[in-house]
Design a protein around this motif. Structure first.
Motif, PDB file in Angstrom:
ATOM      1  N   HIS A 113       5.479   6.958   6.083  1.00  0.00           N
ATOM      2  CA  HIS A 113       5.830   7.989   5.103  1.00  0.00           C
ATOM      3  C   HIS A 113       7.116   7.664   4.339  1.00  0.00           C
ATOM      4  O   HIS A 113       7.710   8.540   3.696  1.00  0.00           O
ATOM      5  CB  HIS A 113       5.968   9.352   5.781  1.00  0.00           C
ATOM      6  CG  HIS A 113       6.925   9.362   6.939  1.00  0.00           C
ATOM      7  ND1 HIS A 113       8.291   9.220   6.796  1.00  0.00           N
ATOM      8  CD2 HIS A 113       6.700   9.482   8.277  1.00  0.00           C
ATOM      9  CE1 HIS A 113       8.871   9.269   7.979  1.00  0.00           C
ATOM     10  NE2 HIS A 113       7.935   9.427   8.900  1.00  0.00           N
ATOM     11  N   ASP A 129       6.543  14.061   9.091  1.00  0.00           N
ATOM     12  CA  ASP A 129       5.797  13.477   7.974  1.00  0.00           C
ATOM     13  C   ASP A 129       6.661  13.079   6.788  1.00  0.00           C
ATOM     14  O   ASP A 129       6.150  12.601   5.770  1.00  0.00           O
ATOM     15  CB  ASP A 129       4.696  14.434   7.508  1.00  0.00           C
ATOM     16  CG  ASP A 129       5.245  15.772   7.005  1.00  0.00           C
ATOM     17  OD1 ASP A 129       6.463  15.884   6.761  1.00  0.00           O
ATOM     18  OD2 ASP A 129       4.442  16.715   6.863  1.00  0.00           O
ATOM     19  N   THR A 170       8.281  14.945   4.671  1.00  0.00           N
ATOM     20  CA  THR A 170       8.324  15.881   3.547  1.00  0.00           C
ATOM     21  C   THR A 170       9.765  16.330   3.285  1.00  0.00           C
ATOM     22  O   THR A 170      10.463  16.747   4.209  1.00  0.00           O
ATOM     23  CB  THR A 170       7.455  17.121   3.833  1.00  0.00           C
ATOM     24  OG1 THR A 170       6.110  16.702   4.042  1.00  0.00           O
ATOM     25  CG2 THR A 170       7.509  18.102   2.678  1.00  0.00           C
ATOM     26  N   HIS A 218       3.521  -0.916   4.544  1.00  0.00           N
ATOM     27  CA  HIS A 218       4.641  -0.386   5.335  1.00  0.00           C
ATOM     28  C   HIS A 218       5.812  -1.365   5.382  1.00  0.00           C
ATOM     29  O   HIS A 218       6.431  -1.563   6.434  1.00  0.00           O
ATOM     30  CB  HIS A 218       4.180  -0.039   6.747  1.00  0.00           C
ATOM     31  CG  HIS A 218       2.983   0.850   6.793  1.00  0.00           C
ATOM     32  ND1 HIS A 218       2.721   1.819   5.851  1.00  0.00           N
ATOM     33  CD2 HIS A 218       1.963   0.909   7.683  1.00  0.00           C
ATOM     34  CE1 HIS A 218       1.597   2.441   6.151  1.00  0.00           C
ATOM     35  NE2 HIS A 218       1.107   1.912   7.248  1.00  0.00           N
ATOM     36  N   ARG A 226       9.812   6.803   1.647  1.00  0.00           N
ATOM     37  CA  ARG A 226       9.901   7.030   0.204  1.00  0.00           C
ATOM     38  C   ARG A 226      11.221   6.492  -0.307  1.00  0.00           C
ATOM     39  O   ARG A 226      12.184   6.328   0.453  1.00  0.00           O
ATOM     40  CB  ARG A 226       9.797   8.524  -0.116  1.00  0.00           C
ATOM     41  CG  ARG A 226       8.436   9.133   0.130  1.00  0.00           C
ATOM     42  CD  ARG A 226       8.477  10.640  -0.040  1.00  0.00           C
ATOM     43  NE  ARG A 226       8.944  11.043  -1.371  1.00  0.00           N
ATOM     44  CZ  ARG A 226       9.208  12.308  -1.707  1.00  0.00           C
ATOM     45  NH1 ARG A 226       9.060  13.274  -0.813  1.00  0.00           N
ATOM     46  NH2 ARG A 226       9.630  12.596  -2.929  1.00  0.00           N
TER      47      ARG A 226
END
Length: 234
Positions: free
Chosen positions: A79, A176, A178, A55, A81
């Motif tokens: 999460h 999350d 996404t 992380h 990216r």
């Protein structure tokens, strides 16, 4: 009397010319100041964000005029990216004066700081990964692209960036991470109807672009978010 009047007229004319010159000079800085947008102060800490595990990301910069080469180690969400905002908590910094660090079980070393190819060595459990810093003078090395995030409602977050190629934004779930909906930029300033919500860049080629979004598909005022200023103006 005629001589006095002539002298008085000359004095008034001289004063008028001087006042006009002073007024013109005072107006010049205003015109100059509005000629070009200022770079975002956050650019001093922007760079190429690379995940290094546990992380964390290393934000790599290589600008000799601003303390480079250097690597800012930052904590990021689980999460995270590539392309997400990364201006989270600073855990450490490596530069010419401080070339080694230990973070969350990782051994970090900045090498080649006096040469043309500096790199970050990341070692964990006997395995070493070498990450090259961006080449000096490039957009990433100077922090030209500044990234910010904004909650736009309905559990969605807009990730806005602005740099030498203009404004761009994508969308992700606040929980999350996404990604959904697509990307808006100068080439495609609006999402298609199939995205299920409204998003478009207002004034994509101007000095102060904004992102206009409506997560409900219409029927109420949309929200407008300014893009961050680019880190480099040229």
């Amino acid at each position: 009397m005629p001589a006095v009047s002539a002298r008085r007229r000359r004095s008034l004319l001289t004063a008028s010319v001087l006042l006009g010159a002073v007024g013109a000079t005072a107006l010049l800085p205003v015109a100059t100041a509005s000629a070009a947008p200022a770079a975002d102060p956050a650019a001093r800490y922007a760079g190429e964000a690379v995940p290094i595990g546990r992380h964390m990301v290393a934000v790599l910069r290589n600008d000799p005029h601003a303390g480079g080469p250097e690597a800012w180690i930052r904590a990021v969400p689980a999460h995270w990216r590539q392309g997400d905002a990364y201006m989270y908590r600073v855990l450490g910094k490596l530069d010419r004066d401080h070339t080694t660090a230990e973070q969350r079980g990782l051994s970090l070393r900045l090498t080649g700081t006096l040469g043309s190819a500096p790199a970050l060595r990341v070692t964990a459990e006997g395995s070493t990964h070498v990450i090259a810093l961006p080449k000096a003078g490039t957009a990433d090395a100077r922090g030209c692209t500044v990234i910010a995030e904004q909650d736009i409602g309905a559990g969605a977050v807009a990730v806005l960036s602005n740099g030498l190629h203009g404004p761009s934004a994508f969308f992700k779930d606040a929980g999350d991470g996404t990604r959904f909906g697509g990307v808006v930029n100068r080439a495609h300033p609006s999402l298609p109807k199939s995205a299920g919500f409204i998003a478009r860049i207002v004034n994509p080629y101007g000095p102060a672009p904004k992102l206009r979004t409506d997560m409900e598909g219409g029927g109420h005022p949309a929200s407008t978010t300014p893009f961050p200023a680019p880190g480099c103006v040229k």
